[in-house]
Design a protein around this motif. Structure first.
Motif, PDB file in Angstrom:
ATOM      1  N   THR A 299     -40.548  54.043  -4.909  1.00  0.00           N
ATOM      2  CA  THR A 299     -40.963  55.279  -5.127  1.00  0.00           C
ATOM      3  C   THR A 299     -39.824  56.475  -4.486  1.00  0.00           C
ATOM      4  OG1 THR A 299     -43.018  53.981  -4.669  1.00  0.00           O
ATOM      5  CG2 THR A 299     -43.083  56.429  -4.793  1.00  0.00           C
ATOM      6  N   LEU A 300     -38.580  56.225  -5.143  1.00  0.00           N
ATOM      7  CA  LEU A 300     -37.772  57.172  -4.828  1.00  0.00           C
ATOM      8  C   LEU A 300     -37.883  58.373  -6.040  1.00  0.00           C
ATOM      9  CD1 LEU A 300     -34.719  54.910  -3.860  1.00  0.00           C
ATOM     10  CD2 LEU A 300     -36.314  56.075  -2.328  1.00  0.00           C
ATOM     11  N   THR A 301     -37.395  59.605  -5.569  1.00  0.00           N
ATOM     12  CA  THR A 301     -37.714  60.719  -6.542  1.00  0.00           C
ATOM     13  C   THR A 301     -36.352  60.452  -7.467  1.00  0.00           C
ATOM     14  OG1 THR A 301     -36.310  62.151  -4.925  1.00  0.00           O
ATOM     15  CG2 THR A 301     -38.741  62.226  -5.037  1.00  0.00           C
ATOM     16  N   ARG A 302     -34.944  59.922  -7.039  1.00  0.00           N
ATOM     17  CA  ARG A 302     -34.085  59.764  -7.610  1.00  0.00           C
ATOM     18  C   ARG A 302     -33.016  58.741  -7.063  1.00  0.00           C
ATOM     19  NH1 ARG A 302     -31.629  65.655  -8.344  1.00  0.00           N
ATOM     20  NH2 ARG A 302     -33.716  66.698  -7.187  1.00  0.00           N
ATOM     21  N   VAL A 303     -32.325  58.195  -7.880  1.00  0.00           N
ATOM     22  CA  VAL A 303     -31.293  57.302  -7.293  1.00  0.00           C
ATOM     23  C   VAL A 303     -29.809  57.958  -7.612  1.00  0.00           C
ATOM     24  CG1 VAL A 303     -32.479  55.032  -7.372  1.00  0.00           C
ATOM     25  CG2 VAL A 303     -31.391  55.910  -9.453  1.00  0.00           C
ATOM     26  N   VAL A 304     -28.980  57.521  -6.743  1.00  0.00           N
ATOM     27  CA  VAL A 304     -27.408  58.205  -6.826  1.00  0.00           C
ATOM     28  C   VAL A 304     -26.673  56.682  -6.587  1.00  0.00           C
ATOM     29  CG1 VAL A 304     -25.927  59.578  -5.830  1.00  0.00           C
ATOM     30  CG2 VAL A 304     -27.952  60.216  -5.809  1.00  0.00           C
ATOM     31  N   VAL A 305     -25.948  56.380  -7.831  1.00  0.00           N
ATOM     32  CA  VAL A 305     -24.924  55.403  -7.716  1.00  0.00           C
ATOM     33  C   VAL A 305     -23.313  56.042  -7.548  1.00  0.00           C
ATOM     34  CG1 VAL A 305     -24.067  53.431  -9.005  1.00  0.00           C
ATOM     35  CG2 VAL A 305     -26.528  54.112  -9.484  1.00  0.00           C
ATOM     36  N   GLY A 306     -23.024  55.448  -6.468  1.00  0.00           N
ATOM     37  CA  GLY A 306     -21.628  55.901  -6.159  1.00  0.00           C
ATOM     38  C   GLY A 306     -20.790  55.673  -7.225  1.00  0.00           C
ATOM     39  N   GLU A 307     -20.513  54.538  -7.869  1.00  0.00           N
ATOM     40  CA  GLU A 307     -19.271  54.281  -8.864  1.00  0.00           C
ATOM     41  C   GLU A 307     -20.150  53.237  -9.873  1.00  0.00           C
ATOM     42  OE1 GLU A 307     -15.021  52.603  -9.617  1.00  0.00           O
ATOM     43  OE2 GLU A 307     -15.577  53.600  -7.881  1.00  0.00           O
ATOM     44  N   VAL A 308     -20.330  53.449 -11.022  1.00  0.00           N
ATOM     45  CA  VAL A 308     -20.705  52.068 -11.877  1.00  0.00           C
ATOM     46  C   VAL A 308     -19.652  51.543 -12.558  1.00  0.00           C
ATOM     47  CG1 VAL A 308     -21.905  51.782 -14.286  1.00  0.00           C
ATOM     48  CG2 VAL A 308     -22.769  53.600 -12.588  1.00  0.00           C
ATOM     49  N   ARG A 309     -19.359  50.344 -12.303  1.00  0.00           N
ATOM     50  CA  ARG A 309     -18.263  49.670 -12.817  1.00  0.00           C
ATOM     51  C   ARG A 309     -18.654  48.379 -13.256  1.00  0.00           C
ATOM     52  NH1 ARG A 309     -15.533  48.430  -6.948  1.00  0.00           N
ATOM     53  NH2 ARG A 309     -15.941  50.646  -7.048  1.00  0.00           N
ATOM     54  N   GLY A 310     -19.753  47.803 -13.430  1.00  0.00           N
ATOM     55  CA  GLY A 310     -20.440  46.627 -14.139  1.00  0.00           C
ATOM     56  C   GLY A 310     -21.829  46.558 -14.849  1.00  0.00           C
ATOM     57  N   PRO A 311     -22.321  45.380 -14.632  1.00  0.00           N
ATOM     58  CA  PRO A 311     -23.584  45.388 -15.278  1.00  0.00           C
ATOM     59  C   PRO A 311     -24.818  46.094 -14.759  1.00  0.00           C
ATOM     60  CG  PRO A 311     -22.964  43.457 -13.859  1.00  0.00           C
ATOM     61  CD  PRO A 311     -21.857  44.014 -13.970  1.00  0.00           C
ATOM     62  N   GLU A 312     -24.587  46.686 -13.378  1.00  0.00           N
ATOM     63  CA  GLU A 312     -25.580  47.621 -13.021  1.00  0.00           C
ATOM     64  C   GLU A 312     -25.811  48.793 -13.954  1.00  0.00           C
ATOM     65  OE1 GLU A 312     -21.643  48.750 -11.222  1.00  0.00           O
ATOM     66  OE2 GLU A 312     -22.724  47.024 -11.519  1.00  0.00           O
ATOM     67  N   ALA A 344     -20.929  51.650 -23.245  1.00  0.00           N
ATOM     68  CA  ALA A 344     -20.954  50.788 -24.157  1.00  0.00           C
ATOM     69  C   ALA A 344     -20.241  49.331 -23.814  1.00  0.00           C
ATOM     70  CB  ALA A 344     -20.604  51.210 -25.609  1.00  0.00           C
ATOM     71  N   GLU A 345     -19.093  49.345 -23.412  1.00  0.00           N
ATOM     72  CA  GLU A 345     -18.321  48.358 -22.924  1.00  0.00           C
ATOM     73  C   GLU A 345     -18.817  47.644 -21.835  1.00  0.00           C
ATOM     74  OE1 GLU A 345     -14.539  49.846 -21.858  1.00  0.00           O
ATOM     75  OE2 GLU A 345     -13.871  50.158 -23.952  1.00  0.00           O
ATOM     76  N   LEU A 346     -19.594  48.410 -20.869  1.00  0.00           N
ATOM     77  CA  LEU A 346     -20.099  47.713 -19.688  1.00  0.00           C
ATOM     78  C   LEU A 346     -21.341  46.991 -20.059  1.00  0.00           C
ATOM     79  CD1 LEU A 346     -19.448  50.431 -16.918  1.00  0.00           C
ATOM     80  CD2 LEU A 346     -18.216  48.348 -17.454  1.00  0.00           C
TER      81      LEU A 346
END
Length: 455
Positions: A299-312, A344-346
């Motif tokens: 129940t978080l209002t938003r999520v912040v991902v420091g760096e996207v580099r894989g299947p996440e 798309a590659e990820l």
């Protein structure tokens, strides 16, 4: 340079004293389990002062000349740094001007000073084995196993006490140990601070501030070391202090939970495996994908991902299309034009029946803004290293070719300005959201388009 003594320090004596103090502390800790933390450091300081005094007496007797108080103090500080901090490396970590520390073997240390050129500095060790011993000490002090940088385990990745990221390797290169330390300067910056640095102008500052408040999903992209995390930290300061959101990172770099501003941050950090495998899986490993899947249930209002580099990426894009908005992330890309293909590659690298078409569709449905950070590094020509926001794209849906369509809201000025300036008016829906979030659209009247053009 901050922290560098003005007197010559006997490094051999410092290493000998460090080993003596370390052995004394280990012996005392067997009978005194309370000798930890600050108490241990205090006791260590006393043992160091005692050892330095004995060393100074012996040296005076040997040479017939008293050791100066400055030399004793410098030696004591180095021994303390060797035992409890980062040894001879500590002086560079204490210098706020240093951005990166690059070690190419024990005899070559290079420093990047923010926007200036790379310079050769004094070594942090007198041999390869001493350098590896320093790194093992850092690993042990950070809670990791000290049995690293060996044939069986030639890599080391850890976060230092000041938040810097260290990556080291040995045995897979030549006969040297290579270390890269990325430091986080100006951790408390905000968008007005970036205006002062020249990263963006006042119009774009107010635009991005309103975009965060209007809960637009934003992807910050750029080349390595372009300043993506730096910008993301500044964007986070536009989130209300009492809004509950989560940060998901490989290593903590955003520090939203320790910036003294936000009070409802749920910080999540990935964890590497302990080396064992159970039922074909790495034991103890927690990936960004694991964290993202759990974060979506908190129940978080938003999520912040420091760096996207894989299947996440797949979980992130699902969050963009299913939540209320306002999510942020960064992505490596050599230009804004390749960001969609990078995503798309990820997708294709992830497990499951993911396709390029699915990636494009989720970008079109869930991503609102792409902010691209550029860097011009002329240090090798005697110039400076400059960073700025060069592009802001508004994603407007799928184009006729099946790829995401966009408006270039801000981009380089054809007249020569590389920093982003207003180029194309946003969609009416976007402009309305931004205005409700406080964006004064009249700031853009002189840029070649006005709010009336999109009404």
């Amino acid at each position: 340079m901050g922290g560098v003594p003005d007197v010559v320090v006997d490094y051999s004596a410092a290493n000998d004293l460090k080993r003596q103090v370390s052995e004394r502390l280990r012996h005392e800790m067997r009978s005194n389990p309370d000798l930890v933390g600050a108490v241990r450091e205090q006791r260590g300081r006393a043992l160091i002062n005692e050892g330095v005094a004995l060393w100074a007496d012996a040296k005076a007797m040997e040479h017939g000349v008293a050791v100066s108080p400055a030399e004793e103090a410098a030696l004591a500080e180095l021994v303390f740094a060797l035992q409890f901090r980062a040894g001879r490396l500590q002086r560079y970590l204490d210098d706020s001007r240093v951005e990166n520390i690059l070690i190419n073997g024990h005899d070559q240390v290079w420093l990047d000073f923010g926007d200036s050129k790379r310079v050769l500095a004094e070594p942090v060790a007198d041999s390869e084995e001493e350098l590896k011993e320093l790194l093992r000490d850092l690993a042990r002090n950070s809670g990791q196993s000290e049995r690293t940088l060996s044939t069986a385990d030639p890599f080391l990745a850890l976060r230092l006490a000041d938040g810097s990221r260290l990556q080291a390797m040995t045995g897979v290169t030549d006969d040297k140990t290579y270390v890269t330390i990325r430091r986080h300067r100006l951790r408390g910056t905000d968008l007005p601070g970036l205006v002062k640095l020249g990263t963006l102008d006042e119009r774009l500052r107010q635009f991005l501030a309103a975009a965060v408040k209007a809960e637009r999903n934003i992807m910050v992209a750029g080349e390595q070391a372009a300043g993506k995390t730096f910008l993301l930290r500044a964007l986070l300061r536009e989130i209300h202090p009492d809004e509950r959101f989560g940060t998901i990172e490989t290593e903590f770099e955003l520090w939203a939970h320790k910036n003294g501003f936000h009070r409802q941050v749920v910080p999540m950090e990935a964890r590497e495996s302990n080396g064992e495998r159970v039922d074909g899986k790495s034991a103890g490993e927690i990936t960004l994908l694991d964290l993202l899947n759990r974060a979506l249930r908190m129940t978080l209002t938003r999520v912040v991902v420091g760096e996207v580099r894989g299947p996440e990426i797949t979980a992130l894009m699902q969050a963009l299309t299913s939540g209320r908005g306002g999510n942020l992330a960064t992505l490596h890309a050599i230009s804004p034009s390749v960001v969609f293909d990078r995503i798309a590659e990820l997708y294709l690298q992830a497990r499951g029946n993911f396709s390029e078409q699915l990636a494009y569709r989720q970008i079109a449905n869930g991503l609102h803004l792409l902010v691209y950070v550029s860097m011009d590094d002329r240090t090798h020509l005697g110039g400076r290293r400059q960073r700025w926001i060069s592009h802001v794209w508004e994603i407007t849906g799928l184009g006729p070719d099946g790829r995401p369509a966009y408006n270039e809201l801000f981009g380089p000025d054809p007249g020569g300005e590389l920093r982003a300036v207003p180029r194309t008016p946003p969609s009416p829906q976007t402009l309305q959201r931004l205005e409700r979030a406080g964006f004064p659209a009249h700031l853009l009247h002189t840029s070649g388009w006005t709010p009336e053009m999109v009404r």
